[in-house]
Design an enzyme around this catalytic site. Structure first.
Site, PDB file in Angstrom:
ATOM      1  N   ASN A   1      82.770  54.212 -57.229  1.00  0.00           N
ATOM      2  CA  ASN A   1      82.476  53.620 -58.446  1.00  0.00           C
ATOM      3  C   ASN A   1      82.096  52.085 -57.895  1.00  0.00           C
ATOM      4  O   ASN A   1      83.373  51.334 -57.683  1.00  0.00           O
ATOM      5  CB  ASN A   1      83.708  53.449 -59.458  1.00  0.00           C
ATOM      6  N   GLY A   2      81.284  51.405 -58.084  1.00  0.00           N
ATOM      7  CA  GLY A   2      80.711  50.283 -57.755  1.00  0.00           C
ATOM      8  C   GLY A   2      79.565  50.001 -57.197  1.00  0.00           C
ATOM      9  O   GLY A   2      78.506  50.999 -57.401  1.00  0.00           O
TER      10      GLY A   2
ATOM     11  N   GLU B   1      76.043  42.018 -84.889  1.00  0.00           N
ATOM     12  CA  GLU B   1      76.681  43.168 -84.514  1.00  0.00           C
ATOM     13  C   GLU B   1      76.362  44.280 -85.156  1.00  0.00           C
ATOM     14  O   GLU B   1      76.300  45.163 -84.536  1.00  0.00           O
ATOM     15  CB  GLU B   1      78.351  42.879 -84.706  1.00  0.00           C
TER      16      GLU B   1
ATOM     17  N   TRP C   1      77.084  56.694 -63.454  1.00  0.00           N
ATOM     18  CA  TRP C   1      76.234  55.750 -64.145  1.00  0.00           C
ATOM     19  C   TRP C   1      75.397  55.057 -62.993  1.00  0.00           C
ATOM     20  O   TRP C   1      75.996  54.272 -61.997  1.00  0.00           O
ATOM     21  CB  TRP C   1      76.983  54.563 -65.118  1.00  0.00           C
TER      22      TRP C   1
ATOM     23  N   LYS D   1      74.869  47.681 -82.849  1.00  0.00           N
ATOM     24  CA  LYS D   1      75.478  49.099 -83.127  1.00  0.00           C
ATOM     25  C   LYS D   1      74.290  49.996 -83.492  1.00  0.00           C
ATOM     26  O   LYS D   1      74.122  51.030 -83.112  1.00  0.00           O
ATOM     27  CB  LYS D   1      76.218  48.901 -84.380  1.00  0.00           C
TER      28      LYS D   1
ATOM     29  N   ARG E   1      82.637  56.406 -69.118  1.00  0.00           N
ATOM     30  CA  ARG E   1      82.271  55.444 -68.069  1.00  0.00           C
ATOM     31  C   ARG E   1      81.032  55.581 -67.560  1.00  0.00           C
ATOM     32  O   ARG E   1      80.494  54.608 -67.061  1.00  0.00           O
ATOM     33  CB  ARG E   1      83.536  55.571 -66.996  1.00  0.00           C
TER      34      ARG E   1
ATOM     35  N   CYS F   1      81.055  54.535 -63.893  1.00  0.00           N
ATOM     36  CA  CYS F   1      81.472  55.758 -62.970  1.00  0.00           C
ATOM     37  C   CYS F   1      82.599  55.847 -63.351  1.00  0.00           C
ATOM     38  O   CYS F   1      83.684  54.912 -63.282  1.00  0.00           O
ATOM     39  CB  CYS F   1      81.073  55.599 -61.699  1.00  0.00           C
TER      40      CYS F   1
ATOM     41  N   GLU G   1      72.085  50.345 -80.233  1.00  0.00           N
ATOM     42  CA  GLU G   1      72.798  50.901 -79.224  1.00  0.00           C
ATOM     43  C   GLU G   1      72.964  52.546 -79.251  1.00  0.00           C
ATOM     44  O   GLU G   1      72.885  53.363 -78.191  1.00  0.00           O
ATOM     45  CB  GLU G   1      73.951  50.567 -78.738  1.00  0.00           C
TER      46      GLU G   1
ATOM     47  N   LYS H   1      80.560  52.756 -70.966  1.00  0.00           N
ATOM     48  CA  LYS H   1      81.771  51.975 -71.925  1.00  0.00           C
ATOM     49  C   LYS H   1      82.298  50.600 -71.166  1.00  0.00           C
ATOM     50  O   LYS H   1      82.221  49.745 -71.606  1.00  0.00           O
ATOM     51  CB  LYS H   1      82.869  53.139 -72.168  1.00  0.00           C
TER      52      LYS H   1
ATOM     53  N   HIS I   1      61.793  30.669 -90.196  1.00  0.00           N
ATOM     54  CA  HIS I   1      61.119  30.000 -89.003  1.00  0.00           C
ATOM     55  C   HIS I   1      60.424  30.934 -88.234  1.00  0.00           C
ATOM     56  O   HIS I   1      60.288  30.717 -86.849  1.00  0.00           O
ATOM     57  CB  HIS I   1      62.166  29.207 -88.465  1.00  0.00           C
TER      58      HIS I   1
HETATM   59  O1  M6R Z   1      84.924  45.790 -72.512  1.00  0.00           O
HETATM   60  P1  M6R Z   1      84.092  44.531 -73.167  1.00  0.00           P
HETATM   61  O2  M6R Z   1      84.610  44.313 -74.270  1.00  0.00           O
HETATM   62  O3  M6R Z   1      84.111  43.535 -72.195  1.00  0.00           O
HETATM   63  O4  M6R Z   1      82.631  45.001 -73.171  1.00  0.00           O
HETATM   64  C1  M6R Z   1      81.598  44.245 -73.504  1.00  0.00           C
HETATM   65  C2  M6R Z   1      80.512  44.823 -73.750  1.00  0.00           C
HETATM   66  O5  M6R Z   1      79.839  45.741 -72.857  1.00  0.00           O
HETATM   67  C3  M6R Z   1      80.607  45.945 -75.132  1.00  0.00           C
HETATM   68  O6  M6R Z   1      81.223  45.033 -76.134  1.00  0.00           O
HETATM   69  C4  M6R Z   1      79.213  46.526 -75.459  1.00  0.00           C
HETATM   70  O7  M6R Z   1      78.341  45.542 -75.763  1.00  0.00           O
HETATM   71  C5  M6R Z   1      79.323  47.673 -76.347  1.00  0.00           C
HETATM   72  N1  M6R Z   1      78.979  48.834 -75.961  1.00  0.00           N
HETATM   73  C6  M6R Z   1      79.103  47.420 -77.960  1.00  0.00           C
HETATM   74  O8  M6R Z   1      79.163  48.464 -78.784  1.00  0.00           O
END
Ligand code: M6R
Length: 615
Positions: free
Chosen positions: A101-102, A488, A75, A492, A27, A2, A495, A610, A511
């Protein structure tokens, strides 16, 4: 998660709040709302499910010359994303408005109590409970708003960054924070309030970041007073000068922030090592490491905690640290670590990695490690973030604001910082030969040029993306340093394109996952010349004999893998340990193009935000 924005001053609040919400939309973006209070004493609220652009459309009829306003981009945690659950929320009397926010964890008992006392609720949110609790406290004891907020927050369990407005006291906004970030921009006869400084960067470069358990009554023409929520003690406000500029938070001609951030990598990697890496002299200097060198050198082990992409950077660091320094390393998901009563002692060094510096699970893991006596070192991007303040020492990545939800430049700059730390420790411990040490320093220095070269694969990545955009599954394989890169790459893709993808160490295929391979299955194999090349070639052969479609990331000039693959993407050569900085580039581009071709919202993928400030 948020985003919250508030304004009180002499300018029109509406454009400031709307523009601010757009900047904070990374956010959370499932619904949005705005409140304006005009000179005639009218309090107007507009809120809607959807993005800030939908709010802008809907709020046309409430636009006024109001100079007080608050806005929220959500969010969802409690209650589905819809108009009613969107913020701001009003108290039963209609006098108090809140954005939050929270999460208020004990909202249920509080709500029951308030219902008994005659309060009614229109939304499913914890936030509506909080604003009514404040109203109840205020009325019962005839308190001023600031005091009522303080008393109410002392009854609350959870996390919050809030702005509360009272139409009976329209020259002030009360703000408070616990566990969610909140910055106050201090201008001339005006104040800006926001989850980060981006909404007010063009108006003032003076910001105060509230600490946890602090609150303030932001009042026009009065100096700002910050208090501790628990004991009411006054805190000296620390005004920080912001270094961020507007250009850094705009798209700069790119279609998406993600693409802009992918392309920024050569420069930001340079920013990361600037002033710290002196390759010709064989020097690596990072204040946070130098000041705590003994702690690192005497560590029984290094324990890395992080989430998501930052966790993947931690996995790369595990390989680098163990190879360069011979210090044992363990990498943990912060969310698991915090709840499993881990064995930690004062002989452990805990390294917490986080782009945002606000991730709730990572923050909780740090607190736990500190309680158990460990020295905690942070690797963060956002300067002044909660994690950077909560850790004993740290090193910033200097990647600049990362707005796209999919982390790109944060990953490569985190690896750069962690590699520099490992090299510095290897020098102190003598665990690398002098020639290897110098070679790595020199290679690291020219990595930005190689990243630049890897970016030239963009058009080719787009062509490959066109061929695989309709896939439903995808497998990513890598070994050694490039196993985390496979994870990774898969993250990517899933997501931002919503294609199911898995990353595996290539040798694990046999395996189980090999059963998935058929002619429909694209398999992306990271196969640079250095490292376990021959082994990876054998793994590729296994896929080929089962008709999988192979897309290989190879070193320029490779012929062996080329023959076996359906498509190859060539990247410049570097040593095995530094290769993740290069191999990851085409994977970022591939995911980006697949997502764009599928019509996905690349910068704001569904269900995500984010910075994940809830657990
Ligand atoms: O801000 P942070 O690096 O702590 O965030 C961790 C994850 O939430 C963040 O890396 C998330 O996995 C990304 N959206 C991946 O692209």
């Amino acid at each position: 998660m948020c985003g919250i924005v508030g304004y009180i001053g002499h300018r029109e609040a509406y454009p400031i709040v709307i523009k601010g919400l757009k900047r904070l939309e990374y956010r959370g973006y499932d619904s949005a709302g705005i409140m304006l209070f005009d000179k005639e004493g009218d309090l107007k609220i507009s809120k809607t499910k959807g993005k800030v652009a939908d709010l802008e459309e809907k709020s046309k009829e409430i636009i006024s010359a109001a100079t007080i306003g608050m806005g929220h981009t959500r969010w969802a945690t409690h209650g589905v994303p819809n108009d009613v659950n969107s913020h701001p929320h009003l108290s039963n009397s209609g006098n108090l408005a809140i954005i939050h926010n929270g999460i208020i964890e004990n909202y249920e008992p509080l709500k029951k109590e308030l219902i008994k006392r005659g309060y009614t609720f229109t939304s499913d949110t914890d936030t509506e409970v909080l604003v009514n609790l404040i109203e109840d406290v205020k009325k019962k004891d005839n308190l001023k708003l600031g005091k009522a907020v303080q008393v109410a927050l002392n009854q609350v369990v959870g996390a919050y960054a809030i702005c509360v407005f009272d139409r009976e006291k329209p020259d002030e906004i009360v703000v408070a924070r616990l566990g969610s970030p909140l910055a106050i921009g201090v201008g001339k006869d005006e104040f800006f309030i926001a989850s980060d400084a981006s909404p007010f960067i063009e108006y003032t470069s003076n910001a105060i970041y509230l600490e946890d358990e602090e609150m303030a009554v932001v009042r026009l023409h009065k100096p700002l007073k910050i208090r501790k929520i628990k004991d009411d003690s006054l805190v000296d406000p620390y005004i920080q000068e912001l270094k961020m500029n507007l250009e850094q938070i705009e798209k700069g001609g790119y279609e998406h922030f993600m693409l802009k951030e992918i392309y920024e990598q050569p420069n930001v990697i340079k920013d990361t090592y600037r002033g710290r890496l002196h390759a010709n002299e064989g020097i690596i200097q990072m204040a946070g490491v130098e000041d705590n060198l003994e702690k690192f050198l005497n560590a029984d082990r290094i324990l890395i905690v992080a989430c998501g992409t930052s966790w993947h950077a931690g996995l790369v660091a595990e390989y680098v640290f163990e190879e360069f320094t011979r210090i044992p390393v363990e990498v943990e998901y912060a969310s698991e670590f915090r709840y499993r009563n881990p064995i930690i002692s004062s002989k452990d060094v805990v390294v917490a990695i986080s782009q945002s510096g606000e991730t709730a699970d990572t923050l909780a893991a740090i607190k736990l490690a500190k309680e158990k006596g460990a020295f905690v070192f942070g690797v963060c991007n956002v300067v002044g973030s909660s994690i950077s303040r909560e850790t004993h020492a740290g090193a910033y990545t200097h990647a600049g604001p990362e707005i796209g939800v999919a982390s790109t430049k944060a990953f490569t700059t985190q690896i750069t910082v962690l590699t520099m730390i490992a090299l510095r420790l290897s020098k102190a411990k003598g665990t690398l030969s002098n020639s290897d040490y110098f070679r790595y320093l020199q290679e690291l220095e020219i990595i930005p040029e190689k990243v630049q070269e890897a970016l030239m694969t963009n058009e080719h990545a787009k062509e490959i993306a066109e061929k695989f955009k309709n896939s439903t599954n995808c497998l990513y394989l890598g070994r050694g340093y490039n196993f985390p890169v496979a994870l990774e790459g898969a993250l990517k893709l899933k997501e931002i394109s919503y294609i199911h993808a898995e990353g595996y160490p290539a040798a694990e295929m046999k395996h189980g996952p090999i059963a998935l391979i058929d002619e429909q299955m694209p398999v992306i194999v990271i196969a640079p010349k250095q490292g376990h090349y021959d082994k990876v070639v054998s793994n590729i052969q296994e896929i080929k004999s089962r008709s999988g479609k192979i897309i290989a990331i190879v070193t320029k000039g490779d012929t062996q893998v080329k023959e076996l693959s359906d498509h190859i993407i060539e990247i410049p050569e570097t040593s095995d340990a530094l290769s993740p900085l290069i191999t990851t580039i085409p994977l970022q581009l591939l995911s980006y193009h697949i997502a764009v071709l599928r019509g996905c919202n690349v910068d704001q993928p569904r269900n995500l935000a984010k910075s994940v400030t809830v657990e």
